[in-house]
Structures are given as C-alpha cells and as structure tokens.
Design a protein around this motif. Structure first.
Motif, mmCIF file in Angstrom:
data_model
loop_
_atom_site.group_PDB
_atom_site.id
_atom_site.type_symbol
_atom_site.label_atom_id
_atom_site.label_comp_id
_atom_site.label_asym_id
_atom_site.label_seq_id
_atom_site.Cartn_x
_atom_site.Cartn_y
_atom_site.Cartn_z
ATOM 1 N N UNK A 181 0.816 -1.197 0.000
ATOM 2 C CA UNK A 181 0.000 0.000 0.000
ATOM 3 C C UNK A 181 0.859 1.261 0.000
ATOM 4 N N UNK A 182 1.976 1.229 0.751
ATOM 5 C CA UNK A 182 2.894 2.371 0.743
ATOM 6 C C UNK A 182 3.474 2.588 -0.646
ATOM 7 N N UNK A 183 3.853 1.488 -1.286
ATOM 8 C CA UNK A 183 4.437 1.587 -2.622
ATOM 9 C C UNK A 183 3.402 2.099 -3.619
ATOM 10 N N UNK A 184 2.180 1.581 -3.517
ATOM 11 C CA UNK A 184 1.112 2.065 -4.401
ATOM 12 C C UNK A 184 0.919 3.569 -4.265
ATOM 13 N N UNK A 191 -4.848 8.341 -5.204
ATOM 14 C CA UNK A 191 -6.153 8.160 -5.834
ATOM 15 C C UNK A 191 -6.199 6.916 -6.718
ATOM 16 N N UNK A 192 -5.192 6.053 -6.601
ATOM 17 C CA UNK A 192 -5.161 4.824 -7.403
ATOM 18 C C UNK A 192 -6.159 3.822 -6.826
ATOM 19 N N UNK A 194 -6.666 0.590 -8.352
ATOM 20 C CA UNK A 194 -6.407 -0.749 -8.870
ATOM 21 C C UNK A 194 -5.936 -1.703 -7.786
ATOM 22 N N UNK A 195 -5.616 -2.918 -8.177
ATOM 23 C CA UNK A 195 -5.144 -3.948 -7.258
ATOM 24 C C UNK A 195 -3.674 -3.753 -6.924
ATOM 25 N N UNK A 196 -3.293 -4.217 -5.725
ATOM 26 C CA UNK A 196 -1.886 -4.098 -5.337
ATOM 27 C C UNK A 196 -1.004 -5.106 -6.058
ATOM 28 N N UNK A 197 -1.600 -5.951 -6.907
ATOM 29 C CA UNK A 197 -0.779 -6.855 -7.723
ATOM 30 C C UNK A 197 0.077 -6.070 -8.710
ATOM 31 N N UNK A 198 -0.299 -4.824 -8.955
ATOM 32 C CA UNK A 198 0.523 -3.981 -9.834
ATOM 33 C C UNK A 198 1.909 -3.784 -9.240
#
Length: 228
Positions: A181-184, A191-192, A194-198
């Motif tokens: 989540x921090x990286x996202x 405001x993203x 999408x899934x954290x699989x990115x």
C-alpha cells in the motif's frame, strides 16, 4: 565550483576529442601531450588526472607515482593501449582509482570521471563551494536522480518511469520494510483504485532488468531492499 581535469594523452587527435567531451561537462580541462609537460604541472594539484601510461618521453607509471607522492588524495584514471592484467593491477596498486583500456568510447571516460569526482568530492562536508552529488550507488548500479539515468558498470539500463520511481523509493529507504500500500501510494498516487498486484508486477520487471538488486519479498506485506 568548477572541477579542474588534467589530461595526459600523446595522440593529438584523441587528446582533442577527449578534451572536447570533458569540457562539455563544464569542467576546466588542461591537456598535455608529453610526460615532461605533465610533470611540471604536478604541483598545481588538479581535482583529477587522466593519464595515458604509454608516453613517448616518460614512464607513465613513474609519472603516476610522482603524482601520488606529491598529493596522495588526488584521484587518477589511467588509460593504456595494452589491455594487460599486469598493467591494470600495477596501476591500481600504485594508487590509481580507475583504469580504461583502449579503445574506449569518449562518453565512457566522461561517465567514469564524473562518477569518480562525485565519489571523491561529493562526500566532502557541504560548503558553499562544494559540489553536491545526486548519484546513488547500489551494489554495482549507479543512479543519477536528476538525469533519471541508471548505469550498471558504466552501461546504461533502460527503465520505465515507474520502474525508476520504484528503484529510487527502495534506494532512499534501504533496509526499510515497505508495504504494498505504501508503494502504491508513492508510485501510483493516493487516488489509485487498482489492485496491489501492480506492485508485484513492477517489482518483477525491476528484478529482471537489475538482477543484482537485493529485493527481499515480505510475504503478506511488501518488499525490502537489503545490503545496499
């Protein structure tokens, strides 16, 4: 602050070419074509010497030794047409900081010189006249943050914008556990949706392009860069 680079190269055309490349970096370059001229300039103590050890009128290794005797802290890059392990080892043992075998690309010499100058002078205590380095060294990689360029042993690595952003995030937080989540939030923004699989996909791509990075997977949490 302007760096003073002293170049010793007896091949006139190559001397002019290298001088031009070095000057394009904004450095003040003084070039010599003979060992005799270079010896006379040793007391002037430039920021770095670039020295061809195969000179017609002087022993390049002897000149290297005289430079180090006069000012042991002055960095030296020596170059030679003889790609012999003995020459390389002898030069390094005598105190040179880097070695280039001819033929080489002028841009490679510029990159090596820049990296050496930043390593030697960029780590000095900050003063109004001191250069500030934006280079980050990780394992065998060098990241130039302002230029957004990455090199591995002087060879460029092509990264996408997000791959580079992720690399910089890890580089600035060595040893720290970063959640997905921090990286996202840092790479894609708050405001993203999408899934954290990115994140996993981006890390996979970065590992493929930079296999010497030590990226530790923290299962169920995120990632951490170790042994920077």
């Amino acid at each position: 602050m302007t760096y003073h680079v002293y170049l010793v190269e007896d091949e006139v055309n190559l001397n002019r070419l290298l001088t031009s490349y070095l000057q394009n970096e904004g450095w003040h370059v003084t070039s010599f074509t003979t060992g005799t001229e270079a010896k006379a300039a040793i007391p002037q103590k430039p920021h770095v010497w670039i020295l061809d050890i195969m000179l017609p009128d002087a022993d390049g290794f002897e000149l290297l030794g005289q430079i180090k005797n006069e000012c042991a802290d002055t960095p030296i890059i020596f170059i030679s047409a003889r790609d012999a392990d003995l020459d390389r080892i002898l030069g390094l043992e005598m105190g040179s900081d880097d070695y280039l075998a001819k033929p080489f690309l002028p841009r490679e010499l510029v990159i090596r010189t820049k990296k050496l100058l930043e390593r030697i002078y960029g780590k000095m205590p900050s003063t109004a006249a001191s250069p500030v380095s934006d280079a980050l060294d990780i394992s065998s990689y060098t990241i130039w943050e302002k230029e957004r360029r990455v090199y591995h042993d002087e060879r460029p690595i092509e990264l996408t914008s997000k791959e580079l952003d992720l690399l910089l995030l890890f580089a600035k937080h060595p040893g720290q556990a970063l959640s997905r989540q921090q990286i996202l939030s840092r790479i894609w923004g708050t405001d993203y949706f999408g899934t954290d699989r990115a994140v996993d996909d981006l890390v996979r791509r970065l590992r493929k392009k930079m296999p010497e990075l030590r990226l530790e997977t923290l299962y169920g949490y995120g990632y951490r860069m170790t042994d920077v």
